[in-house]
Design a protein around this motif. Structure first.
Motif, PDB file in Angstrom:
ATOM      1  N   GLU A  59       0.805  -1.221   0.000  1.00  0.00           N
ATOM      2  CA  GLU A  59       0.000   0.000   0.000  1.00  0.00           C
ATOM      3  C   GLU A  59       0.839   1.273   0.000  1.00  0.00           C
ATOM      4  OE1 GLU A  59      -2.598  -0.081   3.411  1.00  0.00           O
ATOM      5  OE2 GLU A  59      -2.886  -2.237   3.204  1.00  0.00           O
ATOM      6  N   GLY A  60       2.078   1.154   0.383  1.00  0.00           N
ATOM      7  CA  GLY A  60       2.913   2.336   0.563  1.00  0.00           C
ATOM      8  C   GLY A  60       3.735   2.688  -0.655  1.00  0.00           C
ATOM      9  N   ARG A  61       4.759   3.471  -0.417  1.00  0.00           N
ATOM     10  CA  ARG A  61       5.567   3.983  -1.527  1.00  0.00           C
ATOM     11  C   ARG A  61       6.380   2.909  -2.232  1.00  0.00           C
ATOM     12  NH1 ARG A  61      10.057   7.461   1.831  1.00  0.00           N
ATOM     13  NH2 ARG A  61      10.251   5.958   3.498  1.00  0.00           N
TER      14      ARG A  61
ATOM     15  N   LEU B 186      -3.588   9.349  -4.597  1.00  0.00           N
ATOM     16  CA  LEU B 186      -2.567   8.874  -3.656  1.00  0.00           C
ATOM     17  C   LEU B 186      -1.203   9.500  -3.950  1.00  0.00           C
ATOM     18  CD1 LEU B 186      -3.396   5.074  -3.362  1.00  0.00           C
ATOM     19  CD2 LEU B 186      -3.558   6.783  -1.555  1.00  0.00           C
ATOM     20  N   LEU B 187      -0.850   9.553  -5.208  1.00  0.00           N
ATOM     21  CA  LEU B 187       0.458  10.104  -5.584  1.00  0.00           C
ATOM     22  C   LEU B 187       0.547  11.603  -5.314  1.00  0.00           C
ATOM     23  CD1 LEU B 187       1.024   8.124  -8.889  1.00  0.00           C
ATOM     24  CD2 LEU B 187       2.421   7.954  -6.816  1.00  0.00           C
ATOM     25  N   THR B 188      -0.518  12.320  -5.560  1.00  0.00           N
ATOM     26  CA  THR B 188      -0.464  13.774  -5.351  1.00  0.00           C
ATOM     27  C   THR B 188      -0.609  14.155  -3.878  1.00  0.00           C
ATOM     28  OG1 THR B 188      -2.813  13.957  -5.924  1.00  0.00           O
ATOM     29  CG2 THR B 188      -1.225  14.388  -7.667  1.00  0.00           C
ATOM     30  N   GLU B 189      -1.264  13.294  -3.081  1.00  0.00           N
ATOM     31  CA  GLU B 189      -1.388  13.564  -1.642  1.00  0.00           C
ATOM     32  C   GLU B 189      -0.042  13.524  -0.936  1.00  0.00           C
ATOM     33  OE1 GLU B 189      -4.163  10.756  -0.055  1.00  0.00           O
ATOM     34  OE2 GLU B 189      -5.898  11.965  -0.626  1.00  0.00           O
ATOM     35  N   THR B 190       0.904  12.766  -1.463  1.00  0.00           N
ATOM     36  CA  THR B 190       2.200  12.608  -0.803  1.00  0.00           C
ATOM     37  C   THR B 190       3.210  13.670  -1.232  1.00  0.00           C
ATOM     38  OG1 THR B 190       2.966  11.076  -2.500  1.00  0.00           O
ATOM     39  CG2 THR B 190       1.913  10.118  -0.556  1.00  0.00           C
ATOM     40  N   GLU B 191       2.791  14.634  -2.037  1.00  0.00           N
ATOM     41  CA  GLU B 191       3.721  15.628  -2.569  1.00  0.00           C
ATOM     42  C   GLU B 191       4.475  16.384  -1.473  1.00  0.00           C
ATOM     43  OE1 GLU B 191       3.751  19.073  -5.994  1.00  0.00           O
ATOM     44  OE2 GLU B 191       1.865  18.189  -5.367  1.00  0.00           O
ATOM     45  N   GLU B 192       3.779  16.850  -0.445  1.00  0.00           N
ATOM     46  CA  GLU B 192       4.429  17.634   0.607  1.00  0.00           C
ATOM     47  C   GLU B 192       5.415  16.818   1.431  1.00  0.00           C
ATOM     48  OE1 GLU B 192       0.850  17.726   0.436  1.00  0.00           O
ATOM     49  OE2 GLU B 192       1.090  19.400  -0.951  1.00  0.00           O
ATOM     50  N   GLU B 193       5.126  15.529   1.619  1.00  0.00           N
ATOM     51  CA  GLU B 193       5.986  14.695   2.454  1.00  0.00           C
ATOM     52  C   GLU B 193       7.100  14.033   1.660  1.00  0.00           C
ATOM     53  OE1 GLU B 193       3.580  10.635   2.969  1.00  0.00           O
ATOM     54  OE2 GLU B 193       2.436  12.403   3.542  1.00  0.00           O
ATOM     55  N   CYS B 194       7.317  14.467   0.440  1.00  0.00           N
ATOM     56  CA  CYS B 194       8.274  13.818  -0.444  1.00  0.00           C
ATOM     57  C   CYS B 194       9.535  14.676  -0.597  1.00  0.00           C
ATOM     58  CB  CYS B 194       7.601  13.588  -1.800  1.00  0.00           C
ATOM     59  SG  CYS B 194       8.355  12.298  -2.753  1.00  0.00           S
ATOM     60  N   SER B 195      10.387  14.680   0.421  1.00  0.00           N
ATOM     61  CA  SER B 195      11.593  15.503   0.369  1.00  0.00           C
ATOM     62  C   SER B 195      12.792  14.752  -0.217  1.00  0.00           C
ATOM     63  CB  SER B 195      11.936  16.003   1.777  1.00  0.00           C
ATOM     64  OG  SER B 195      12.178  14.897   2.630  1.00  0.00           O
ATOM     65  N   HIS B 196      12.734  13.439  -0.277  1.00  0.00           N
ATOM     66  CA  HIS B 196      13.810  12.625  -0.833  1.00  0.00           C
ATOM     67  C   HIS B 196      13.802  12.798  -2.357  1.00  0.00           C
ATOM     68  CE1 HIS B 196      15.526   8.788  -2.291  1.00  0.00           C
ATOM     69  NE2 HIS B 196      16.362   8.972  -1.279  1.00  0.00           N
ATOM     70  N   PRO B 197      14.925  13.245  -2.977  1.00  0.00           N
ATOM     71  CA  PRO B 197      14.906  13.544  -4.415  1.00  0.00           C
ATOM     72  C   PRO B 197      14.529  12.353  -5.301  1.00  0.00           C
ATOM     73  CG  PRO B 197      17.101  13.948  -3.467  1.00  0.00           C
ATOM     74  CD  PRO B 197      16.211  13.502  -2.357  1.00  0.00           C
ATOM     75  N   GLY B 198      15.019  11.159  -4.992  1.00  0.00           N
ATOM     76  CA  GLY B 198      14.656   9.983  -5.783  1.00  0.00           C
ATOM     77  C   GLY B 198      13.181   9.648  -5.639  1.00  0.00           C
ATOM     78  N   SER B 199      12.643   9.829  -4.433  1.00  0.00           N
ATOM     79  CA  SER B 199      11.216   9.578  -4.212  1.00  0.00           C
ATOM     80  C   SER B 199      10.372  10.573  -4.988  1.00  0.00           C
ATOM     81  CB  SER B 199      10.872   9.670  -2.726  1.00  0.00           C
ATOM     82  OG  SER B 199      11.509   8.658  -2.002  1.00  0.00           O
ATOM     83  N   ALA B 200      10.800  11.834  -4.981  1.00  0.00           N
ATOM     84  CA  ALA B 200      10.054  12.866  -5.711  1.00  0.00           C
ATOM     85  C   ALA B 200      10.057  12.570  -7.208  1.00  0.00           C
ATOM     86  CB  ALA B 200      10.652  14.245  -5.435  1.00  0.00           C
ATOM     87  N   TRP B 201      11.209  12.189  -7.755  1.00  0.00           N
ATOM     88  CA  TRP B 201      11.295  11.878  -9.182  1.00  0.00           C
ATOM     89  C   TRP B 201      10.406  10.682  -9.523  1.00  0.00           C
ATOM     90  CZ3 TRP B 201      12.195   8.076 -12.637  1.00  0.00           C
ATOM     91  CH2 TRP B 201      12.484   8.451 -13.949  1.00  0.00           C
TER      92      TRP B 201
ATOM     93  N   GLU C   6       6.743  11.652  -9.469  1.00  0.00           N
ATOM     94  CA  GLU C   6       6.405  12.414 -10.677  1.00  0.00           C
ATOM     95  C   GLU C   6       6.268  11.494 -11.890  1.00  0.00           C
ATOM     96  OE1 GLU C   6       5.469  15.566 -11.179  1.00  0.00           O
ATOM     97  OE2 GLU C   6       5.534  15.799  -9.001  1.00  0.00           O
ATOM     98  N   TYR C   7       7.138  10.499 -11.977  1.00  0.00           N
ATOM     99  CA  TYR C   7       7.050   9.514 -13.050  1.00  0.00           C
ATOM    100  C   TYR C   7       5.698   8.795 -12.987  1.00  0.00           C
ATOM    101  CZ  TYR C   7       8.255   5.408 -15.891  1.00  0.00           C
ATOM    102  OH  TYR C   7       8.264   4.416 -16.838  1.00  0.00           O
ATOM    103  N   GLY C   8       5.318   8.378 -11.789  1.00  0.00           N
ATOM    104  CA  GLY C   8       4.034   7.703 -11.604  1.00  0.00           C
ATOM    105  C   GLY C   8       2.862   8.592 -11.969  1.00  0.00           C
ATOM    106  N   ILE C   9       2.918   9.857 -11.570  1.00  0.00           N
ATOM    107  CA  ILE C   9       1.852  10.803 -11.903  1.00  0.00           C
ATOM    108  C   ILE C   9       1.747  10.961 -13.419  1.00  0.00           C
ATOM    109  CG2 ILE C   9       1.209  13.253 -11.809  1.00  0.00           C
ATOM    110  CD1 ILE C   9       2.278  13.223  -8.876  1.00  0.00           C
TER     111      ILE C   9
END
Length: 182
Positions: free
Chosen positions: A27-29, A129-144, A147-150
């Motif tokens: 269910e998670g990242r 789900l992907l857009t809700e985690t935007e603020e908590e996504c400070s790890h650069p690889g996680s953010a990339w 964004e790929y998933g979005i």
């Protein structure tokens, strides 16, 4: 990616119990990378512990058995990084929706319509789900990766919106000769 590597990947972001590893992998990242069941996670963790790739500590809980919390070791981190340097297997994509689409000419148009609507709703849920985690996504690889998933979900949704009627038409066209024969 093996369950072993998935466990190490999750633990490289912080300590976790087997239950938390399972939840992150379903269910998670980490749910986008590979499937892992409790039946595969716990044996993998036991092997990783025996090999010195992870450590485990027990934390007492009131009225419950102690919970086992796993931590990655330096040896585990090194093995994990080494596993990421190996050539990766091809990505896999499995879709029950696409099986319905493949057989559109054999199905009633209303079944295709419902399947399209369900798939669009699933994609919208995934986007949420992907857009809700935007603020908590400070790890650069996680953010990339997010964004790929979005981007993938937006492309899927656009395709369904633009070409969904063509899939329904396949079912309608196939139903016409059957209706005329009756």
């Amino acid at each position: 990616m093996s369950v072993r590597s998935l466990c190490l990947a999750i633990l490289s972001f912080g300590d976790a119990t087997g239950y938390e590893i399972r939840k992150e992998s379903t269910e998670g990242r980490f749910s986008y990378f590979d499937d892992a069941s409790f039946g595969s996670i716990y044996p993998a963790l036991a092997r990783l512990e025996a090999e010195g790739m992870v450590t485990v500590r027990e934390e007492p809980q009131a009225g419950k058995p102690a919970r086992k919390v796993y931590s990655i070791t330096e040896a585990g981190r090194t093995e994990f990084i080494h596993s990421l340097c190996e050539p990766q297997a091809p990505d896999t994509f499995k879709s029950p929706f696409l099986l319905i689409a493949l057989n559109a000419a054999q199905l009633p148009p209303e079944v295709i319509r419902r399947a399209l609507e369900r798939r669009k709703a699933q994609v919208l849920d995934e986007l949420r789900l992907l857009t809700e985690t935007e603020e908590e996504c400070s790890h650069p690889g996680s953010a990339w990766t997010r964004e790929y998933g979005i981007t993938c979900m937006n492309c899927t949704l656009a395709y369904l919106e633009e070409h969904g009627e063509a899939l329904i038409k396949i079912a309608e066209d196939a139903a016409r000769p059957a209706a005329a024969a009756e």
